[in-house]
Design a protein around this motif. Structure first.
Motif: not given
Length: 186
Positions: A136-142, A167-170, A172-180
């Protein structure tokens, strides 16, 4: 509550969610399963929302490889949660987990046990749940790193799987988290 996202699929009363870290080139671990590259960088990223995510989870589903990796941590991180391991080979006396031999057995146990929010962990489990139309949902932290090789988060699919950006959140340290949200189609 119905959460099945596949038209015509049996309805289910639980949601399935992924919370996972990847390299920018899509790997969840090095070829040998090492995740130190993520742990070392992740400490600099600040609050990534993992504790808040886990507070809403009642059950985890993982494969044998993920389970065996967790055993190397030296502590059990899922106290108070039901944990199902899908494996045709694993034998264990570990009271923390229930081993299931098939995906159907896992899904039946989730329904029988009244699971509400299920954390699907590990590359093979994520791929299986996607292919079967039960994610149902993916939360991926890159993480801001290229590994060049490793264990990929995603694998072969028989059809496109549409995602809806939530949602996408920036961080710290250049990580990006996106929810789909995952939109499955037959």
């Amino acid at each position: 509550m119905t959460t099945s996202s596949t038209p015509g699929a049996p309805e289910r009363a639980f949601r399935t969610l992924v919370y996972i870290g990847t390299s920018l080139d899509g790997f969840i671990a090095r070829p040998d399963g090492d995740i130190d590259w993520l742990n070392e960088r992740g400490a600099q990223a600040g609050d990534m929302g993992y504790e808040a995510f886990m507070a809403g989870i009642d059950t985890l589903v993982m494969g044998r490889n993920t389970y065996e990796k967790i055993l190397t941590f030296g502590f059990w991180p899922y106290e108070g949660k039901r944990v199902a391991v899908l494996s045709t080979q694993l034998t264990t006396q570990d009271a923390n987990v229930t081993v299931h031999r098939s995906l159907d057995a896992v899904l039946e146990a989730l329904a029988t046990e009244g699971a509400k929010n299920v954390y699907v962990d590990g590359g093979q489990m994520v791929q299986t749940f996607l292919r079967e139309g039960i994610l149902d949902e993916l939360i991926i932290t890159t993480a801001p790193v290229l590994l060049g090789a490793g264990i990929p988060l995603f694998g072969h699919l028989d059809h496109d799987i549409d995602l809806t950006h939530r949602e996408t959140r920036a961080l710290g340290a250049g990580f990006v988290q996106t929810t789909y949200a995952v939109s499955q189609r037959p």
